[in-house]
Design a protein around this motif. Structure first.
Motif, PDB file in Angstrom:
ATOM      1  N   ILE A 148      68.396  56.564  43.158  1.00  0.00           N
ATOM      2  CA  ILE A 148      66.838  56.564  42.809  1.00  0.00           C
ATOM      3  C   ILE A 148      66.433  55.081  42.499  1.00  0.00           C
ATOM      4  O   ILE A 148      66.976  54.199  41.706  1.00  0.00           O
ATOM      5  CB  ILE A 148      66.614  57.492  41.740  1.00  0.00           C
ATOM      6  N   ASP A 149      65.409  54.746  43.210  1.00  0.00           N
ATOM      7  CA  ASP A 149      64.875  53.152  43.219  1.00  0.00           C
ATOM      8  C   ASP A 149      63.808  53.245  41.935  1.00  0.00           C
ATOM      9  O   ASP A 149      62.775  53.823  41.836  1.00  0.00           O
ATOM     10  CB  ASP A 149      64.240  52.733  44.153  1.00  0.00           C
ATOM     11  N   ASP A 183      48.168  70.181  54.961  1.00  0.00           N
ATOM     12  CA  ASP A 183      47.134  69.429  54.323  1.00  0.00           C
ATOM     13  C   ASP A 183      46.447  70.066  53.044  1.00  0.00           C
ATOM     14  O   ASP A 183      46.273  69.573  51.979  1.00  0.00           O
ATOM     15  CB  ASP A 183      46.058  68.895  55.071  1.00  0.00           C
ATOM     16  N   TYR A 184      46.325  71.644  53.392  1.00  0.00           N
ATOM     17  CA  TYR A 184      45.814  72.467  52.534  1.00  0.00           C
ATOM     18  C   TYR A 184      46.756  72.894  51.333  1.00  0.00           C
ATOM     19  O   TYR A 184      46.481  73.598  50.363  1.00  0.00           O
ATOM     20  CB  TYR A 184      45.356  73.712  53.034  1.00  0.00           C
ATOM     21  N   THR A 185      48.180  72.475  51.494  1.00  0.00           N
ATOM     22  CA  THR A 185      49.287  72.972  50.817  1.00  0.00           C
ATOM     23  C   THR A 185      49.728  72.107  50.011  1.00  0.00           C
ATOM     24  O   THR A 185      50.532  72.305  48.752  1.00  0.00           O
ATOM     25  CB  THR A 185      50.164  74.055  51.185  1.00  0.00           C
ATOM     26  N   THR A 186      50.258  71.027  50.572  1.00  0.00           N
ATOM     27  CA  THR A 186      51.138  69.844  49.935  1.00  0.00           C
ATOM     28  C   THR A 186      50.593  68.495  50.321  1.00  0.00           C
ATOM     29  O   THR A 186      50.575  68.126  51.542  1.00  0.00           O
ATOM     30  CB  THR A 186      52.537  70.033  50.802  1.00  0.00           C
ATOM     31  N   ASN A 187      50.221  67.560  49.197  1.00  0.00           N
ATOM     32  CA  ASN A 187      49.809  66.304  49.799  1.00  0.00           C
ATOM     33  C   ASN A 187      51.133  65.602  49.795  1.00  0.00           C
ATOM     34  O   ASN A 187      50.975  64.922  50.745  1.00  0.00           O
ATOM     35  CB  ASN A 187      49.189  65.636  48.106  1.00  0.00           C
ATOM     36  N   ALA A 188      52.007  65.857  48.989  1.00  0.00           N
ATOM     37  CA  ALA A 188      53.224  64.902  49.479  1.00  0.00           C
ATOM     38  C   ALA A 188      54.458  65.624  48.640  1.00  0.00           C
ATOM     39  O   ALA A 188      53.969  66.264  47.385  1.00  0.00           O
ATOM     40  CB  ALA A 188      53.160  63.474  48.934  1.00  0.00           C
ATOM     41  N   VAL A 189      55.664  65.309  48.901  1.00  0.00           N
ATOM     42  CA  VAL A 189      56.877  65.854  48.082  1.00  0.00           C
ATOM     43  C   VAL A 189      57.300  64.612  47.323  1.00  0.00           C
ATOM     44  O   VAL A 189      57.103  63.624  47.894  1.00  0.00           O
ATOM     45  CB  VAL A 189      57.826  66.380  49.348  1.00  0.00           C
ATOM     46  N   SER A 190      57.748  64.703  46.212  1.00  0.00           N
ATOM     47  CA  SER A 190      58.261  63.860  45.082  1.00  0.00           C
ATOM     48  C   SER A 190      58.950  62.681  45.988  1.00  0.00           C
ATOM     49  O   SER A 190      60.070  63.185  46.583  1.00  0.00           O
ATOM     50  CB  SER A 190      58.939  64.442  44.046  1.00  0.00           C
ATOM     51  N   GLN A 191      58.569  61.420  45.527  1.00  0.00           N
ATOM     52  CA  GLN A 191      59.350  60.265  46.227  1.00  0.00           C
ATOM     53  C   GLN A 191      60.888  60.435  45.657  1.00  0.00           C
ATOM     54  O   GLN A 191      61.924  60.072  46.254  1.00  0.00           O
ATOM     55  CB  GLN A 191      58.939  59.186  45.937  1.00  0.00           C
ATOM     56  N   LEU A 192      60.823  60.656  44.342  1.00  0.00           N
ATOM     57  CA  LEU A 192      62.272  60.720  43.752  1.00  0.00           C
ATOM     58  C   LEU A 192      63.076  61.695  44.188  1.00  0.00           C
ATOM     59  O   LEU A 192      64.320  61.486  44.517  1.00  0.00           O
ATOM     60  CB  LEU A 192      62.044  60.939  42.227  1.00  0.00           C
ATOM     61  N   ASP A 193      62.582  63.080  44.523  1.00  0.00           N
ATOM     62  CA  ASP A 193      63.424  63.956  45.131  1.00  0.00           C
ATOM     63  C   ASP A 193      63.744  63.518  46.452  1.00  0.00           C
ATOM     64  O   ASP A 193      65.042  63.683  46.850  1.00  0.00           O
ATOM     65  CB  ASP A 193      62.604  65.214  45.301  1.00  0.00           C
ATOM     66  N   GLN A 194      62.953  62.918  47.290  1.00  0.00           N
ATOM     67  CA  GLN A 194      63.234  62.649  48.653  1.00  0.00           C
ATOM     68  C   GLN A 194      64.215  61.370  48.685  1.00  0.00           C
ATOM     69  O   GLN A 194      65.099  61.508  49.713  1.00  0.00           O
ATOM     70  CB  GLN A 194      62.019  62.211  49.290  1.00  0.00           C
ATOM     71  N   GLN A 195      64.379  60.816  47.704  1.00  0.00           N
ATOM     72  CA  GLN A 195      65.309  59.739  47.612  1.00  0.00           C
ATOM     73  C   GLN A 195      66.677  60.313  47.507  1.00  0.00           C
ATOM     74  O   GLN A 195      67.706  60.072  48.032  1.00  0.00           O
ATOM     75  CB  GLN A 195      65.242  58.697  46.508  1.00  0.00           C
TER      76      GLN A 195
END
Length: 403
Positions: free
Chosen positions: A52-53, A264-276
């Motif tokens: 994780i960065d 767009d109606y359900t998820t703005n974005a997924v956690s950057q930490l999780d994606q790393q």
């Protein structure tokens, strides 16, 4: 849209899993820590702090999913196929459960008819029904290694059939739809312009069938039909259920765009930490060691299940799983199925061993069945089965039977 009915599997897991001493109802491979994940990397200099960065600003990041993660997924879906899957044909979601919901929300409307492979995860048929679609269940046959009949599928297709829903490998049976049957499904769908959606969350955890087998099942995206969709996640085969990362992918960019608009109606974005963490787990340096660890765990633990079933074959039977993390075991006495709900409740209360009753999780017709999740840590499975053995000797004859 009215809410779907109670999600029976998740209700049961929520009620019992936090108090289980031996959770062998869990469907994830034994989860790993970030430190353990780092130790699996071929880069022996890697430390958990490298994954994780910590200096990265925690904004939304790339809305559809990080480039490193989608590149790694693209590599997985492009292996051994003539046409690579572009990273832009992948959407990242908070788990496969969100990816599945998004597919239905974006693509199903009330006038549609859908056909769902069964038994399976309740979400796959309850959500389309809640959206107003007519749902027919394409039933696997217990006496034929849980294979469904292709002629039954052909007979179900209607003029308004919009989607065929598959689960491959299958929860709860641990069986697969073989390549030859997948090809028949795809050819039928292509002839009638039907979408084929395959929940492949247990892929690529194959432990009883190898790529050398002529009927080894490829991903549905590798079958040569554009209108296919698949979903997956880090939870099951990759031991990272706490990292809430899933995805959906399709060869048809229009499908991806429809899902992205609905997203767009359900998820703005997924956690950057999780994606790393997810990108690290699916990287070439880590993937093979992680998956190898889980396949060996599945093989070793399944042999424990096999020995138990053989030793108690007057009471229980199953078709030995070839993939995934679950076995569907039928318990009987005097030729009648036991009351699986009472069995599971009594077993956990007296021993701490947790199972899932089949008729609770997958429909009333599965009386006497229990789902066992056997890819926990081996000592948990071994100790849990020993407690089950003692229970069978002392308590089993007192359990009520189904009529």
């Amino acid at each position: 849209m009215p809410p779907p009915p109670l999600f029976s599997v998740e209700q049961w897991m929520d009620k019992y899993e936090t108090t289980a001493k031996f959770n062998i109802a869990e469907t994830c491979c034994a989860s790993v820590s970030i430190e353990e994940l780092a130790s699996l990397s071929e880069n022996k200099e890697c430390k958990a702090s490298d994954i994780i960065d910590l200096a990265a600003i925690q904004n939304y990041g790339e809305i559809r999913g990080s480039t490193p993660l989608r590149n790694n997924l693209s590599r997985l879906y492009s292996s051994k196929v003539g046409t690579p899957l572009p990273p832009d044909n992948i959407l990242i979601t908070p788990g496969a459960i969100a990816a599945n919901f998004l597919v239905f929300y974006a693509l199903i409307k009330p006038s549609d008819h859908v056909i769902c492979h069964y038994p399976t995860y309740q979400q796959l048929y309850s959500v389309p029904a809640s959206l107003g679609a007519e749902v027919d269940l394409w039933k696997s046959k217990p006496d034929n290694k849980w294979l469904p009949d292709f002629d039954d599928l052909k007979a179900m297709v209607k003029d308004n059939t919009r989607m065929i829903i598959l689960n491959n490998p299958q929860n709860p049976t641990g069986q697969v739809l073989p390549k030859s049957l997948l090809q028949q499904i795809v050819d039928l769908a292509a002839s009638k312009d039907i979408l084929v959606f395959s929940d492949e969350v247990y892929r690529p955890l194959f432990h009883g069938i190898t790529p050398m087998d002529k009927d080894f099942p490829p991903s549905i995206l590798s079958m040569g039909y554009k209108n296919t969709i698949t979903t997956g996640s880090l939870s099951k085969a990759y031991s990272l259920a706490g990292v809430r990362v899933g995805w959906l992918a399709s060869r048809n960019r229009d499908i991806i765009e429809q899902c992205a608009s609905a997203r767009d109606y359900t998820t703005n974005a997924v956690s950057q930490l999780d994606q790393q963490v997810a990108a690290f787990a699916l990287s070439p340096d880590t993937l093979h060691s992680l998956l190898g660890r889980n396949i060996q765990l599945a093989k070793a633990n399944l042999e424990l299940i096999e020995r138990f079933v053989i030793k108690h074959d007057e009471y229980c039977s199953y078709t030995k799983p070839v993939a995934g993390t679950t076995a569907f075991v039928k318990f009987e006495r005097d030729g009648k199925p036991i009351d699986a709900k009472v069995f599971c409740e009594t077993l956990q209360a007296k021993t701490g061993v947790m199972f899932l009753p089949g008729d609770v999780g997958f429909g009333d017709e599965w009386k006497g069945y229990v789902r066992i999740g056997y890819v926990n840590r081996t000592e948990v499975v071994k100790e849990g089965l020993e407690e089950l053995r003692k229970f069978m000797r002392k308590e089993y004859d007192e359990l009520p039977l189904c009529e």
